[in-house]
Design an enzyme around this catalytic site. Structure first.
Site, short mmCIF file in Angstrom:
data_model
loop_
_atom_site.label_atom_id
_atom_site.label_comp_id
_atom_site.label_asym_id
_atom_site.label_seq_id
_atom_site.Cartn_x
_atom_site.Cartn_y
_atom_site.Cartn_z
N CYS A 1 2.89 -3.45 3.97
CA CYS A 1 2.07 -2.27 4.26
C CYS A 1 2.75 -1.53 5.41
O CYS A 1 3.96 -1.68 5.60
CB CYS A 1 0.61 -2.66 4.57
SG CYS A 1 0.34 -3.66 6.04
N ASP B 1 0.86 -1.19 0.00
CA ASP B 1 0.00 0.00 0.00
C ASP B 1 0.90 1.24 0.00
O ASP B 1 2.13 1.14 -0.11
CB ASP B 1 -1.03 -0.03 1.14
CG ASP B 1 -0.41 0.22 2.53
OD1 ASP B 1 0.83 0.39 2.62
OD2 ASP B 1 -1.17 0.24 3.50
N HIS B 2 0.26 2.40 0.11
CA HIS B 2 1.00 3.67 0.03
C HIS B 2 2.10 3.78 1.07
O HIS B 2 3.15 4.37 0.81
CB HIS B 2 0.03 4.84 0.18
CG HIS B 2 -0.75 4.78 1.46
ND1 HIS B 2 -1.81 3.91 1.64
CD2 HIS B 2 -0.61 5.45 2.64
CE1 HIS B 2 -2.30 4.05 2.86
NE2 HIS B 2 -1.58 4.97 3.49
N ARG C 1 1.88 -29.91 10.90
CA ARG C 1 1.19 -28.76 11.49
C ARG C 1 0.55 -27.87 10.42
O ARG C 1 -0.56 -27.38 10.60
CB ARG C 1 2.17 -27.97 12.37
CG ARG C 1 2.51 -28.74 13.64
CD ARG C 1 3.73 -28.21 14.35
NE ARG C 1 4.04 -29.05 15.50
CZ ARG C 1 5.19 -29.01 16.15
NH1 ARG C 1 6.14 -28.17 15.79
NH2 ARG C 1 5.41 -29.80 17.18
N HIS D 1 9.67 -23.26 9.51
CA HIS D 1 8.62 -23.92 10.27
C HIS D 1 7.23 -23.78 9.64
O HIS D 1 6.40 -24.68 9.82
CB HIS D 1 8.57 -23.36 11.70
CG HIS D 1 9.70 -23.83 12.57
ND1 HIS D 1 9.70 -23.69 13.94
CD2 HIS D 1 10.89 -24.41 12.25
CE1 HIS D 1 10.82 -24.19 14.44
NE2 HIS D 1 11.58 -24.61 13.43
N ASN D 2 6.96 -22.67 8.99
CA ASN D 2 5.60 -22.41 8.49
C ASN D 2 5.49 -22.55 6.98
O ASN D 2 4.40 -22.44 6.44
CB ASN D 2 5.13 -21.00 8.88
CG ASN D 2 5.39 -20.65 10.33
OD1 ASN D 2 6.04 -19.65 10.63
ND2 ASN D 2 4.90 -21.47 11.24
N THR E 1 2.44 -1.89 8.71
CA THR E 1 2.88 -2.84 9.74
C THR E 1 3.12 -4.24 9.19
O THR E 1 3.70 -5.08 9.89
CB THR E 1 1.79 -2.98 10.82
OG1 THR E 1 0.58 -3.45 10.18
CG2 THR E 1 1.52 -1.65 11.51
N GLY E 2 2.60 -4.54 8.01
CA GLY E 2 2.61 -5.90 7.47
C GLY E 2 1.40 -6.70 7.90
O GLY E 2 1.15 -7.80 7.37
N ARG F 1 6.76 0.71 8.21
CA ARG F 1 6.86 1.61 9.37
C ARG F 1 7.48 0.89 10.57
O ARG F 1 7.53 1.46 11.66
CB ARG F 1 5.48 2.15 9.73
CG ARG F 1 4.89 3.05 8.65
CD ARG F 1 3.44 3.43 8.96
NE ARG F 1 2.92 4.34 7.94
CZ ARG F 1 1.61 4.53 7.71
NH1 ARG F 1 0.71 3.89 8.42
NH2 ARG F 1 1.22 5.38 6.76
N HIS G 1 6.62 -30.12 11.12
CA HIS G 1 6.14 -28.82 10.66
C HIS G 1 5.19 -28.97 9.47
O HIS G 1 4.25 -28.19 9.32
CB HIS G 1 7.32 -27.91 10.31
CG HIS G 1 8.26 -27.75 11.46
ND1 HIS G 1 7.92 -27.07 12.61
CD2 HIS G 1 9.51 -28.25 11.67
CE1 HIS G 1 8.93 -27.13 13.47
NE2 HIS G 1 9.91 -27.84 12.92
N GLY H 1 -2.17 -5.80 8.17
CA GLY H 1 -3.39 -5.76 7.35
C GLY H 1 -3.24 -6.50 6.05
O GLY H 1 -4.12 -7.29 5.64
C1 RB5 Z 1 -2.16 2.55 6.51
O1 RB5 Z 1 -2.20 3.75 7.21
C2 RB5 Z 1 -1.96 1.39 7.44
O2 RB5 Z 1 -3.12 1.17 8.20
C3 RB5 Z 1 -1.58 0.14 6.68
O3 RB5 Z 1 -0.44 0.40 5.94
C4 RB5 Z 1 -1.27 -1.09 7.49
O4 RB5 Z 1 -0.37 -0.82 8.50
C5 RB5 Z 1 -2.42 -1.86 7.96
O5 RB5 Z 1 -2.30 -2.93 8.60
#
Ligand code: RB5
Length: 145
Positions: free
Chosen positions: A65, A8-9, A136, A98-99, A67-68, A109, A133, A70
């Site tokens: 994204c 994403d952005h 599982r 393992h996965n 945080t990775g 971020r 593994h 979403g």
């Molecule tokens: C976007 O602001 C943020 O919510 C997205 O990049 C991500 O972190 C969602 O899980």
């Protein structure tokens, strides 16, 4: 090996850097977007990465994204996808060993570029350990809902 990559952005710049690195190393990279820092919604990019892997169009996927998290939830909606969110080299190694994660997810971020590159390198070079593994991940496949 063909790798599909999406973001994403929040992760556009890191996605471009990872893509350039992989192409420089000879990987074929399929970029499903996004293509700028203009705000977008991550679900469709996670879904696109997951679909490309599950269909066999790509061998592996990378989804990034903020945080990775979403984008991994979106990718994991696709049957056959095992998307793992990683934060460092150790978790990148474990999510393959393992996965048997076929989609690697992380947050632009959360990690810097050097860490992202090291995680990608580790995930690509680590072998799945199989045995218990494999049992599982088969149990995950067999879960009903
Ligand atoms: C976007 O602001 C943020 O919510 C997205 O990049 C991500 O972190 C969602 O899980």
């Amino acid at each position: 090996m063909k790798i599909v990559i999406g973001c994403d952005h929040a992760a556009y710049e890191l996605k471009e850097a990872v893509k350039a690195k992989l192409e420089g190393e000879g990987y074929e990279v399929m970029d499903v977007g996004c293509h700028s820092t203009e705000s977008v919604d991550y679900p469709k990019y996670g879904h696109a990465v997951g679909k490309a892997v599950a269909s066999g169009e790509a061998d592996r996927g990378i989804a990034i994204c903020g945080t990775g998290i979403g984008i991994s939830i979106a990718a994991n909606k696709v049957p056959g996808v095992r998307a793992g969110v990683v934060h460092n080299v150790m978790t990148a190694e474990m999510t393959k060993a393992h996965n048997d994660a076929n989609v690697l997810c992380f947050g632009a971020r959360v990690v810097d570029q050097d860490t992202a590159f090291a995680m990608v390198d580790t995930w690509l070079s680590t072998e799945f350990m199989g045995d218990k593994h494999l049992r599982r991940i088969n149990e995950i496949e067999d879960l009903d809902f």
